[in-house]
Every structure is written in C-alpha cells, then in structure tokens.
Design a protein around this motif. Sequence first.
Motif, PDB file in Angstrom:
ATOM      1  N   LEU A 114      53.946  43.796  32.821  1.00  0.00           N
ATOM      2  CA  LEU A 114      52.615  43.881  33.414  1.00  0.00           C
ATOM      3  C   LEU A 114      52.783  44.029  34.917  1.00  0.00           C
ATOM      4  N   HIS A 115      52.224  45.107  35.453  1.00  0.00           N
ATOM      5  CA  HIS A 115      52.412  45.361  36.889  1.00  0.00           C
ATOM      6  C   HIS A 115      51.229  46.171  37.402  1.00  0.00           C
ATOM      7  N   PRO A 177      45.953  36.907  22.792  1.00  0.00           N
ATOM      8  CA  PRO A 177      44.861  37.522  23.549  1.00  0.00           C
ATOM      9  C   PRO A 177      45.371  38.021  24.895  1.00  0.00           C
ATOM     10  N   LEU A 178      45.045  39.245  25.213  1.00  0.00           N
ATOM     11  CA  LEU A 178      45.597  39.854  26.416  1.00  0.00           C
ATOM     12  C   LEU A 178      45.077  39.179  27.687  1.00  0.00           C
ATOM     13  N   LYS A 179      43.940  38.522  27.604  1.00  0.00           N
ATOM     14  CA  LYS A 179      43.393  37.867  28.791  1.00  0.00           C
ATOM     15  C   LYS A 179      44.333  36.784  29.315  1.00  0.00           C
ATOM     16  N   TYR A 180      45.069  36.121  28.414  1.00  0.00           N
ATOM     17  CA  TYR A 180      46.003  35.094  28.875  1.00  0.00           C
ATOM     18  C   TYR A 180      47.053  35.702  29.799  1.00  0.00           C
ATOM     19  N   LEU A 181      47.595  36.841  29.410  1.00  0.00           N
ATOM     20  CA  LEU A 181      48.670  37.465  30.179  1.00  0.00           C
ATOM     21  C   LEU A 181      48.147  38.096  31.464  1.00  0.00           C
ATOM     22  N   LEU A 182      46.991  38.769  31.369  1.00  0.00           N
ATOM     23  CA  LEU A 182      46.452  39.436  32.552  1.00  0.00           C
ATOM     24  C   LEU A 182      46.036  38.435  33.621  1.00  0.00           C
ATOM     25  N   HIS A 183      45.398  37.357  33.215  1.00  0.00           N
ATOM     26  CA  HIS A 183      44.991  36.349  34.207  1.00  0.00           C
ATOM     27  C   HIS A 183      46.216  35.687  34.840  1.00  0.00           C
ATOM     28  N   GLU A 184      47.296  35.560  34.086  1.00  0.00           N
ATOM     29  CA  GLU A 184      48.497  34.940  34.622  1.00  0.00           C
ATOM     30  C   GLU A 184      49.118  35.783  35.736  1.00  0.00           C
ATOM     31  N   THR A 185      48.872  37.093  35.693  1.00  0.00           N
ATOM     32  CA  THR A 185      49.450  37.958  36.737  1.00  0.00           C
ATOM     33  C   THR A 185      48.699  37.838  38.054  1.00  0.00           C
ATOM     34  N   GLY A 186      47.444  37.388  38.032  1.00  0.00           N
ATOM     35  CA  GLY A 186      46.649  37.338  39.253  1.00  0.00           C
ATOM     36  C   GLY A 186      46.085  38.709  39.583  1.00  0.00           C
TER      37      GLY A 186
END
Length: 414
Positions: A114-115, A177-186
């Motif tokens: 994720l970038h 859920p993709l929201k967990y990963l996306l929110h973790e990236t900031g």
Amino acid sequence: MGNNEGKDKGRLGRRTFLGGLAWGGAGAWAQTAPPLAERLPAARSRSGGADMPYGQPSPHEAAVQRTVSEVAGFPVWRTPLQHQRGIITASGLHFAVHHNGVPDLSQEDVTLRLHGLVERPLRFDLEHLMRYPMVSRVHFLECAGNSAANALSPTALDETLGEIAGEVSCSEWTGVPLKYLLHETGLKPGARWVVAEGADAGSHSRSLPLQALLQDGMVALFQNGERLRPSQGYPMRLFMPGWEGNVNVKWLHRLEVTDSPAHTKDESGLYTQVLADGRIERFAFHMEVKSVITHPSGRQVLSGPHGQHEIAGLAWSGRGRIARVDVSVDGGRSWVAARLHGPVLDRAFTHFTLPWNWTGRKAVLMSRATDEHGHTQPLRSEWKRRYAMHSFNHYNAVQAWRVRADGRVENVYA
C-alpha cells in the motif's frame, strides 16, 4: 406468498396461473413405491468405499461442470446455473475469466503493498494479514460481459442457461476489510482513488473510488470456507460486492492511493459503455438487478406430457437486496409474484420458486426482478434502445424461455 387475485391490473390471478393445482399434495408427483426388497441398495454400495483426500463429486454427476470457451483470445469458464439449487455456487463450479492466464503463485510469492498518497507506505505478507480481524459475507460475483450473446446476437441462440448467462456465481467470501489497512497507512488529504494491480502476466489494474473501498472493500483470502483457488486469485484478491467482476482484481499485490483514476487499458476500453446517442458511460461499477429461471431453462426437457412443475430461479442486484420477482408464462402479457426463499441477502443470489401447472401447450416463461431500491429488469428491447448496437456490458434484460409442446425448452427473445 401473498394473494394477487383481482388486485393488480395486468397480473394473472394465482389460482388461474396454477391451473387449480392443489400445492402440497404429494400425490401430484409421487410414484407407487416398489417392494422393500427392490429398494435395498446393491451389496457393493454398502462397502466402506474409498474417497480422495480432497473430496470429489460423485462420478454420476460428471455432467455438472463448467463450460469453457474462448472470448477475444482469453478463456471463459461459465457456471452451469441450470444445475444450481440454493444460493451458494460450489467453488469448483465458480465462473472465471482470465485476460492474462492463471499465475502459479505461492503464499511467499505475493505481498500486498500500500503506497501513494499515504503517510506510511506499508507491505503485508500473508502471515501478517492472517492476524487481522476478518469478516465473512455471502455475495455474488458477475462478469460485466455476462449474457453478451443475448445482447449482441440478432437471433436467440439455442444454448443452456450456463452457456448464455453463466458468468455469475455466488460464494461466501472471507477476508480483511480494506479500511483497516488503508487507515493504518494514514491517508493524505488529497486521496480520492485507489489503483489496484494484480500479479498476473499483464499486471491487470483498475481504478476504484477510495470511499467505496473504505465502505465495502475486502482483501479476500478464503472462499466457501477454504483458501482461494488459483483461478479465483490465490493467494489474495480484491473483492467489491455488487461491482463488475473485472474490478475485483485477482492475485492482488499492489494498492496505490491517488488523487484521480489511472484510466488503465481495461477501464478505458473494454469496460466503458457506449450509449445509443454516442455518449460514454464511464466507471459504471454496479451490476444491475437481474434474474434467470434456472429450471425449466434452455435445452432442458420437461418430463411427462404435462402436469405439475416448479418454476425456479435466481435473482440478484449489485445495489442491494431483491424485493420481488414476478414470473410470466405467457410471454409477458401477465405476471404473478414468485416466492422468495430466505435468506434474502444484500448483493447475493436470492432463490425464487413458483408452482406451475403445464397444460402441454406452448408457453413462454419469463422472470423479472425488482430490488429494494425499486430498480427493475428491463425488457431486451428497452435495454437495446438505451445502448449502442455494439454494447454488451452490464446486460440485465429479462430472460425468456420457450417451452414447446413436446417439453423442449429453448432460448427466445420476447
């Protein structure tokens, strides 16, 4: 099931529709049982038997399999919907379309990166993803080009339901859920879109709105209780319920957060709809409300000269739950509401049935689904008036079957 007699103008009364059938009387279908000795299984069937380590269907069901054809240079495996009962499609019968072949990937071969417009670019391997909370949801998956032959062919092709509309299936999908990963990236303030890329030979990629991914997106790791199969994106895929199959990127390995869509090859070409007036319909992600009668359906033959039968089928919508399915046996002149069997789930197959007393005469069977938001299937003529002659994606027109006097069933335009 409700009583429609005399209430809705233009609708066929249920009593008339059933032809006086006393539903629930087992004698309508039952046969006289043979003596007990004749019903006992052969001695060999009482032996312990053998099975493979991974369970297989009975060899007596060998005819129930996907059909395979080649479209524009890539293989298409279609689900035999005419054999499906219930709303879950067996993993081994799930449809698949591959633009660039099926890569042979292990769990160690793929990590998810994720970038882009994020504060902390991250990389996840399978071991770490397995530690995140997961959800399980039952949803259908449909190719945007499903039923393309009915959209394009000037005459109705005499084919089975699976050959006509088998690029759709329904499974239980389990993943993070993709929201967990996306929110973790900031996520940065300018983040609006996400480009998802697969690890196949052609690096298939699609652009998706960020907010939609935060709401519904999943990194799917399991299907129907087992790890994804290679043809379904092993070891991980993107899953967006109700959206056209092509955006559910298989063999997912990269998500790039951006401020605008990338206009990749597929989303700018193959999956852009042309309207009848020449305008372009871009990013039409949702699959529209649709239904099919699974039996009787194309190339089947009704048993017996006439009598009691059950019309059954499947309905689904990419925008929500199915609210109603109407059935016609006279080519659309009159309609009656079918029974919806639970569970009626969000963006999933819904099973419907209606008893029918076939008189042995020619009949044209049709089903028309309506979802919870009021979207209803159009007739083929209505769909064709909206889109250019060469358009075929997102075809959801009413499917009709002609039942001949000899019981043969065939595809027909009505």
